[in-house]
Structure formats: structure tokens, C-alpha cells
Design a protein around this motif. Structure first.
Motif, PDB file in Angstrom:
ATOM      1  N   SER A 180      -1.594  16.342  35.915  1.00 15.45           N
ATOM      2  CA  SER A 180      -2.628  16.442  36.954  1.00 15.45           C
ATOM      3  C   SER A 180      -2.008  16.532  38.346  1.00 15.45           C
ATOM      4  O   SER A 180      -1.014  15.857  38.647  1.00 15.45           O
ATOM      5  CB  SER A 180      -3.564  15.237  36.892  1.00 15.45           C
ATOM      6  OG  SER A 180      -4.312  15.253  35.701  1.00 15.45           O
ATOM      7  N   GLY A 181      -2.622  17.367  39.197  1.00 16.58           N
ATOM      8  CA  GLY A 181      -2.172  17.509  40.564  1.00 16.58           C
ATOM      9  C   GLY A 181      -2.781  16.444  41.467  1.00 16.58           C
ATOM     10  O   GLY A 181      -3.479  15.534  41.014  1.00 16.58           O
ATOM     11  N   SER A 182      -2.534  16.574  42.764  1.00 12.92           N
ATOM     12  CA  SER A 182      -3.014  15.580  43.726  1.00 12.92           C
ATOM     13  C   SER A 182      -4.519  15.670  43.957  1.00 12.92           C
ATOM     14  O   SER A 182      -5.149  14.710  44.383  1.00 12.92           O
ATOM     15  CB  SER A 182      -2.279  15.748  45.060  1.00 12.92           C
ATOM     16  OG  SER A 182      -2.441  17.081  45.555  1.00 12.92           O
ATOM     17  N   LYS A 183      -5.117  16.827  43.648  1.00 16.49           N
ATOM     18  CA  LYS A 183      -6.560  17.001  43.803  1.00 16.49           C
ATOM     19  C   LYS A 183      -7.212  17.147  42.428  1.00 16.49           C
ATOM     20  O   LYS A 183      -6.601  17.697  41.508  1.00 16.49           O
ATOM     21  CB  LYS A 183      -6.856  18.239  44.653  1.00 16.49           C
ATOM     22  CG  LYS A 183      -6.355  18.141  46.088  1.00 16.49           C
ATOM     23  CD  LYS A 183      -6.700  19.397  46.871  1.00 16.49           C
ATOM     24  CE  LYS A 183      -6.202  19.311  48.305  1.00 16.49           C
ATOM     25  NZ  LYS A 183      -6.522  20.540  49.093  1.00 16.49           N
ATOM     26  N   PRO A 184      -8.436  16.645  42.264  1.00 15.11           N
ATOM     27  CA  PRO A 184      -9.127  16.752  40.970  1.00 15.11           C
ATOM     28  C   PRO A 184      -9.217  18.201  40.489  1.00 15.11           C
ATOM     29  O   PRO A 184      -9.523  19.104  41.271  1.00 15.11           O
ATOM     30  CB  PRO A 184     -10.520  16.188  41.269  1.00 15.11           C
ATOM     31  CG  PRO A 184     -10.320  15.281  42.433  1.00 15.11           C
ATOM     32  CD  PRO A 184      -9.239  15.917  43.267  1.00 15.11           C
ATOM     33  N   THR A 186      -6.794  20.099  39.537  1.00 12.88           N
ATOM     34  CA  THR A 186      -5.558  20.857  39.740  1.00 12.88           C
ATOM     35  C   THR A 186      -4.454  20.282  38.870  1.00 12.88           C
ATOM     36  O   THR A 186      -4.521  19.119  38.449  1.00 12.88           O
ATOM     37  CB  THR A 186      -5.115  20.834  41.213  1.00 12.88           C
ATOM     38  OG1 THR A 186      -4.794  19.484  41.596  1.00 12.88           O
ATOM     39  CG2 THR A 186      -6.213  21.381  42.110  1.00 12.88           C
ATOM     40  N   ARG A 188      -0.002  20.157  38.033  1.00 13.42           N
ATOM     41  CA  ARG A 188       1.375  20.395  38.441  1.00 13.42           C
ATOM     42  C   ARG A 188       2.109  21.077  37.288  1.00 13.42           C
ATOM     43  O   ARG A 188       1.964  20.701  36.138  1.00 13.42           O
ATOM     44  CB  ARG A 188       2.081  19.078  38.790  1.00 13.42           C
ATOM     45  CG  ARG A 188       1.502  18.352  39.978  1.00 13.42           C
ATOM     46  CD  ARG A 188       2.206  17.023  40.195  1.00 13.42           C
ATOM     47  NE  ARG A 188       3.606  17.215  40.526  1.00 13.42           N
ATOM     48  CZ  ARG A 188       4.610  16.583  39.928  1.00 13.42           C
ATOM     49  NH1 ARG A 188       4.366  15.754  38.922  1.00 13.42           N
ATOM     50  NH2 ARG A 188       5.855  16.789  40.310  1.00 13.42           N
TER      51      ARG A 188
END
Length: 277
Positions: A180-184, A186, A188
Motif C-alpha cells: 500500500s502507498g501513502s494514500k488510500p 495507491t 508502492r
């Protein structure tokens, strides 16, 4: 090798191998009272975040009792034999396989859990073959055709799988697990695996079904994968260790990313920069 340069006094280190059960053997050994909680013995092993959640009987100690020092984040890549009937020429062929024999370590490990969820999500016919003690044993089973599919962390994938299994054409990379990225919503991705043309699981799923995965099962996978990837390896001291030892070891591991010798060795082996938490 660089770690002894960072704790106070620059102590010597001696390794004790306690492999097995996807890290549970090491955790049980460290937390069972077999070693004194004097700050002189710490564990560095695969962290099974699923075992305490499902109350795995193989876990004999409470994870909350340990003093956490650091964790190592890494991606996990999947690969399958090219002769998996009727044949694996591209990652999406996994859904055509007559039967996937997926090699794992223990039913409760993140390795096995992620294998089961992703193979189920993508609609593959599969059977878990679990109980292997190490990645060497897993890869040997691939070579001997006892199994035909598995996943490995970056050290094993880059150091063993790519030169010894992918290059000779025995297996092909199938996917890797994005995090998971830093924003919901998204995610990595790995620059190293992307450069090697290894797709993410979500991309392979889209190739098969024309859309990205969704739903409760996918959300469960994302949660387990994020935890397991962020803390693939854990460094711990046993319960009751002196606060001075806990603080000193934390400082030592926090200094490693700034150690040019460590970073250079890590990048040669793992082919990516170290991520310590």
C-alpha cells in the motif's frame, strides 16, 4: 558484518541457527527462557504476523512480550515452473495450469497465507505443499519437480532464483506483491522487480479479468501483505532485557542505513536499498 561497529563497546557476535516453521522456531527459542534476558542475545528471524492472530499452536510464546528492536521491509516475488502443464509462457498462464503445487513453510505463515489468497483470487487450481524449513529446501523441491510454484523474499529471489532457476529457463517470474502507498487506493512498487519485467499480482489479475482485484478477500490480502512486507524480518530481545540493551541495539540498527559498507553489501545481494523500520 557491519553491525558490531555500532553498539557501545563494539562487541563480537556469534550466530546460532534456529531455522524452521517460518520463524516460529526462532521466536519460541528466544522467548521460552532458553536464553537469559541479559541483553546479550537477540533474535533476527522471519516475523510471522499471522500466527498470533490465528492462535497458531506452533507459537509457544507471546509476541507482545518481546522487546522489538527493528524490522526489515522487503517485497516477495512468485515464480513457477515453465513445464507446469499445459505450459507457462507468461504470468497469466497460471490460470490455465492443471494443478499448481505451491510450496510453503507453515499454514499460518504470511508466505503460505498470501500464496493461498492470491492463487484463490486469480482462480488457479492449486494444492499447498507446506512444511519446508528454508528457501533452499523450497527451491530444491522446485528443481526436483516436487512442487512447481512458490514465492521468495528478495535475497533468495535475486541470489538464488534469478541465476539458478530463471536464467536456465526452469521457472518464470509470475508476479510480486505490491504494498500500500501513502494514500488510500495507491500502491508502492519495486523498481528492481519492475526493471526485471516482473509484474505485480494486481497487474496479472487485470490481464486475466480486465479489472483490478477488489472485495473482502483482496482487502484481507492487502492487510496481511502490508504487515508481512513491512516487517518481513524482525529483530527482538527476550522479555525482561535491560532497557540499556534495548536502547543501544535500536540505535545500532538505526545507524545501519547510514553505514556505507552495510548499504553497499546489502545492495550487492538484495539489489535494492535497505528499508529498516
Amino acid at each position: 558484518k557491519p553491525l558490531p561497529n555500532h553498539p557501545a563497546g563494539k562487541p563480537n557476535f556469534m550466530l546460532i541457527d534456529k531455522a524452521g516453521a517460518g520463524g516460529l522456531v526462532g521466536m519460541n527459542y528466544l522467548g521460552s527462557g532458553a536464553v537469559r534476558a541479559d541483553g546479550m542475545t537477540f533474535g533476527f528471524f522471519t516475523f510471522n504476523a499471522v500466527a498470533p492472530i490465528v492462535h497458531d499452536p506452533g507459537l509457544k510464546v507471546k509476541v507482545s512480550d518481546f522487546a522489538f528492536i527493528a524490522g526489515v521491509s522487503q517485497y516477495q516475488a512468485a515464480y513457477g515452473r515453465t513445464d507446469m502443464a499445459p505450459g507457462m509462457k507468461k504470468p497469466s498462464d497460471i490460470v490455465k495450469a492443471k494443478l499448481v503445487y505451491a510450496a510453503g513453510y507453515n499454514p499460518s505463515t504470511p508466505q503460505d497465507t498470501r500464496l493461498k489468497i492470491t492463487l484463490d483470487l486469480i482462480g488457479a487450481q492449486f494444492k499447498m505443499v507446506t512444511g519446508f524449513r528454508s528457501s533452499n529446501d523450497v527451491n530444491h523441491s522446485i528443481l526436483q519437480k516436487e512442487t512447481n510454484f512458490t514465492t521468495s523474499s528478495m535475497p533468495s529471489f535475486e541470489g538464488q532464483v534469478m541465476p539458478n532457476l530463471v536464467k536456465p529457463g526452469i521457472v518464470i517470474p509470475v508476479w510480486y506483491y505490491e504494498t500500500s502507498g501513502s494514500k488510500p487506493g495507491t500502491f508502492r512498487t519495486s523498481p528492481v522487480l519492475t526493471k526485471q519485467h516482473v509484474p505485480t499480482f494486481a497487474d496479472v489479475y487485470k490481464q486475466v479479468y480486465g479489472k483490478y482485484p477488489s472485495g473482502p478477500k483482496w482487502e484481507a490480502f492487502v492487510l496481511i501483505n502490508d504487515i508481512a512486507s513491512a516487517m518481513l524480518r524482525a529483530v527482538m530481545l527476550p522479555h525482561g532485557s535491560p532497557k540499556e540493551a534495548v536502547d543501544d541495539l535500536r540505535k545500532a540498527f538505526a545507524a545501519l542505513p547510514e553505514d556505507k559498507g552495510f548499504v553497499s553489501d546489502y545492495e550487492k545481494i538484495i539489489r535494492t536499498t535497505p528499508e529498516l523500520v
